[in-house]
Design a protein around this motif. Sequence first.
Motif, mmCIF file in Angstrom:
data_model
loop_
_atom_site.group_PDB
_atom_site.id
_atom_site.type_symbol
_atom_site.label_atom_id
_atom_site.label_comp_id
_atom_site.label_asym_id
_atom_site.label_seq_id
_atom_site.Cartn_x
_atom_site.Cartn_y
_atom_site.Cartn_z
ATOM 1 N N LEU A 1 -2.030 10.002 -66.949
ATOM 2 C CA LEU A 1 -1.898 8.613 -66.486
ATOM 3 C C LEU A 1 -3.228 7.877 -66.586
ATOM 4 O O LEU A 1 -3.285 6.710 -66.996
ATOM 5 N N SER A 2 -4.326 8.573 -66.237
ATOM 6 C CA SER A 2 -5.649 7.946 -66.330
ATOM 7 C C SER A 2 -5.996 7.626 -67.780
ATOM 8 O O SER A 2 -6.483 6.530 -68.093
ATOM 9 N N GLU A 3 -5.743 8.567 -68.677
ATOM 10 C CA GLU A 3 -6.020 8.318 -70.090
ATOM 11 C C GLU A 3 -5.166 7.174 -70.625
ATOM 12 O O GLU A 3 -5.638 6.333 -71.412
ATOM 13 N N ALA A 4 -3.896 7.144 -70.184
ATOM 14 C CA ALA A 4 -3.024 6.058 -70.630
ATOM 15 C C ALA A 4 -3.516 4.710 -70.109
ATOM 16 O O ALA A 4 -3.475 3.705 -70.829
ATOM 17 N N ALA A 5 -3.996 4.692 -68.848
ATOM 18 C CA ALA A 5 -4.519 3.445 -68.286
ATOM 19 C C ALA A 5 -5.750 2.976 -69.069
ATOM 20 O O ALA A 5 -5.904 1.780 -69.347
ATOM 21 N N LEU A 6 -6.625 3.925 -69.429
ATOM 22 C CA LEU A 6 -7.790 3.560 -70.229
ATOM 23 C C LEU A 6 -7.374 3.042 -71.603
ATOM 24 O O LEU A 6 -7.986 2.105 -72.143
ATOM 25 N N ALA A 7 -6.342 3.664 -72.172
ATOM 26 C CA ALA A 7 -5.857 3.202 -73.470
ATOM 27 C C ALA A 7 -5.312 1.777 -73.376
ATOM 28 O O ALA A 7 -5.561 0.942 -74.249
ATOM 29 N N ALA B 1 -6.252 -0.377 -71.146
ATOM 30 C CA ALA B 1 -7.419 -1.239 -70.948
ATOM 31 C C ALA B 1 -8.122 -1.538 -72.271
ATOM 32 O O ALA B 1 -8.728 -2.604 -72.427
ATOM 33 N N ASP B 2 -8.034 -0.598 -73.229
ATOM 34 C CA ASP B 2 -8.631 -0.821 -74.548
ATOM 35 C C ASP B 2 -7.751 -1.665 -75.468
ATOM 36 O O ASP B 2 -8.142 -1.940 -76.601
ATOM 37 N N GLY B 3 -6.577 -2.029 -74.956
ATOM 38 C CA GLY B 3 -5.706 -2.892 -75.750
ATOM 39 C C GLY B 3 -4.564 -2.183 -76.435
ATOM 40 O O GLY B 3 -3.764 -2.837 -77.125
ATOM 41 N N ARG B 4 -4.449 -0.859 -76.265
ATOM 42 C CA ARG B 4 -3.352 -0.118 -76.890
ATOM 43 C C ARG B 4 -2.123 -0.180 -75.975
ATOM 44 O O ARG B 4 -1.839 0.751 -75.210
ATOM 45 N N GLU C 1 6.657 -4.311 -69.656
ATOM 46 C CA GLU C 1 6.623 -5.707 -69.234
ATOM 47 C C GLU C 1 5.341 -6.402 -69.685
ATOM 48 O O GLU C 1 5.361 -7.590 -70.052
ATOM 49 N N LEU C 2 4.249 -5.647 -69.674
ATOM 50 C CA LEU C 2 2.982 -6.226 -70.117
ATOM 51 C C LEU C 2 3.031 -6.575 -71.596
ATOM 52 O O LEU C 2 2.533 -7.631 -72.022
ATOM 53 N N ARG C 3 3.645 -5.684 -72.394
ATOM 54 C CA ARG C 3 3.787 -5.984 -73.828
ATOM 55 C C ARG C 3 4.644 -7.234 -74.025
ATOM 56 O O ARG C 3 4.315 -8.102 -74.849
ATOM 57 N N THR C 4 5.750 -7.290 -73.258
ATOM 58 C CA THR C 4 6.604 -8.481 -73.376
ATOM 59 C C THR C 4 5.846 -9.736 -72.981
ATOM 60 O O THR C 4 5.926 -10.783 -73.650
ATOM 61 N N TYR C 5 5.087 -9.625 -71.887
ATOM 62 C CA TYR C 5 4.318 -10.786 -71.417
ATOM 63 C C TYR C 5 3.244 -11.180 -72.425
ATOM 64 O O TYR C 5 3.044 -12.365 -72.713
#
Length: 636
Positions: free
Chosen positions: A299-305, A307-310, A336-340
């Motif tokens: 989850l932490s790695e995904a959050a960093l990803a 944050a990097d725009g991925r 939802e973030l991608r949709t937004y």
Amino acid sequence: MPLRVRLSITLVAIVLVPLTVTALVVLFMINSQQERSIGDQLEYGAGSLVAVLNATSHRADDAAGDLVTSGAGSALTSTDRSAVQRSVGQFAQGSGADFLAIVDANGNVVGSAVNRDPKYSLAQRPPTAAAQIAAIAKHVERRATEHAIYSSVVITRNACANCKIGYAVAGFWLDDQTLREVRPTNATQAEVTLVDSDGRPITTTIDNPEIVGHVVAAPGKVKDGEEVKGVESGPLLVSSNKILDTGPTALTSVSRAAAQASQEKTWQGLVAILAVFVVMAGMLGWLMARVTTRPLAELSEAALAVADGRLDTHIDIRSRDEVGKLALAFNTMTDELRTYIHALQDSRDELKRNLTRLGDTLSSTHDLKKMLAVILETAMVTIRAEAGALMLFSGNRDELYLKVGRGLDGRLASSSVRVAVGEGVAGRVAQTGEGVHGHAGPNAQGELRLAATEPRADSVIAVPLKSQGRVIGVLNLYDRVDADEFDDNDLATIRSFANQATVAIDNVLLHQEAQRLSITDGLTGLWNYRYFQMNFDKEIERASRFQRPLALLLFDLDKFKQVNDVYGHQRGDSVLIELATRVKGAIREVDTLARYGGEEFVLILPETDLEGATLAAGKICEIVRQRRFGAAGEEP
């Protein structure tokens, strides 16, 4: 410190703390039990030795009695010592005793037989069996006992009522062999030592003489007949028991070092078990921490990803617990973030296109209506409005009229959109110069009550268009696409946008004014000579191309100089203005009237032949002659 390490330490501590406490308690209990067990076993060993030796005394008693009742018994009545010796020797061969003896009334041994010589490991014992038998026979007589266990021998005395010589004695040596025979009955496998009544050691199974001294010294510290259980003497644990009341003391001992070695083995065993549990607990803690923290790490790695725009990052859901729910919430959030973000990108691109269009329009056109249309459309896209209307002041500034509209189908009560200043939403904004927003309608309160001629809407934003601090129009936007009401942010956005749009409108108006001034006579308001030249060339070209008639009429004012001289130049200017007004009212819309210079004028008459031009000239002369020039109160 990483979470996995901290969690591993915590899990291991949770397991090891109670495990260590339990191990210490168990070890304390085992040590206590071992101490009690050693004491009990030492006492048992000494008691067992006493029991065996007491049984041996009964065997000796039986042997002496058998000697009396056997054939050798008759020898007791004889004084022939050789006969007595033969009888004892014959009986001894079938006896189980170590030695037999016949003692006379004076305590002298008159006959004896030895089946086994004593073997002592301690040097202070008598060297020969015969010497010991003589001493024992006298000792028995002196104590006058039936049977007893003395320093180094178990003996018995059996007197005969008819015997003239004395009595029979039978015994077993308490030597090294006896101890070897007795020791297997000692459950503790402890060392065995016999001590005579004077406190001297008789025989022992201990190899080290120095240790023997320690063993013997321990019981000597207590009163006669008192048991010593578990007494610590140097490196030894000693237990003692008296053998009857007249015999030696039986001592059993065990080395403290041996006991400690046993305890150390117990300690080592427990430590080894504890170490195994520590390793297992560490592995289990690490495994549990890894299982627990692995989803968190993902989850932490995904959050960093993210944050990097991925934003296409996705977490695999492996469980339905709290961590799994967290992963599901993260995936939902990223979706939802991608949709937004995509919506924002689309909105940004749309806004960029409209701003580009607005910029291109503002920079490339001076068409006021076209520019106002672009401004309205851009404003609608910016806050996602369904409809919009841009209204401007009429000539007398007492009402607003619709200049540009979008999406107004079905919203208008009539085709004529005119709103008086101070009425409805647009009229109040034009009057106050302040923007408004909120729920609107014919029944709304105050500033948001729509006039009958305004477009119908549930939500409205209206902002003024100001030029140099003066309201020139109102920008109105109706109903959001998402059905929400317009908020303060929308109002701030449109207010800022309107300020920028007003600058562009000012530029167009200034351009139009400059253009008008460049081709208009400043005094009379007619076209000037420059405009006349441009338009006359076009009309000649058109008439030539289509073979249509074209007339040009020139006229001036005679003696106009006398007007200026008599009445002044200001009055002369008034005459020129009034002339222009009269002539302009008498010509057609398609005709072009221009000031040629001074008091000279020119009139272009398209589609007019000579006859028509003559009529036009006569009409002009007529309107000049029909009344004098001058305003009310002035001299004509």
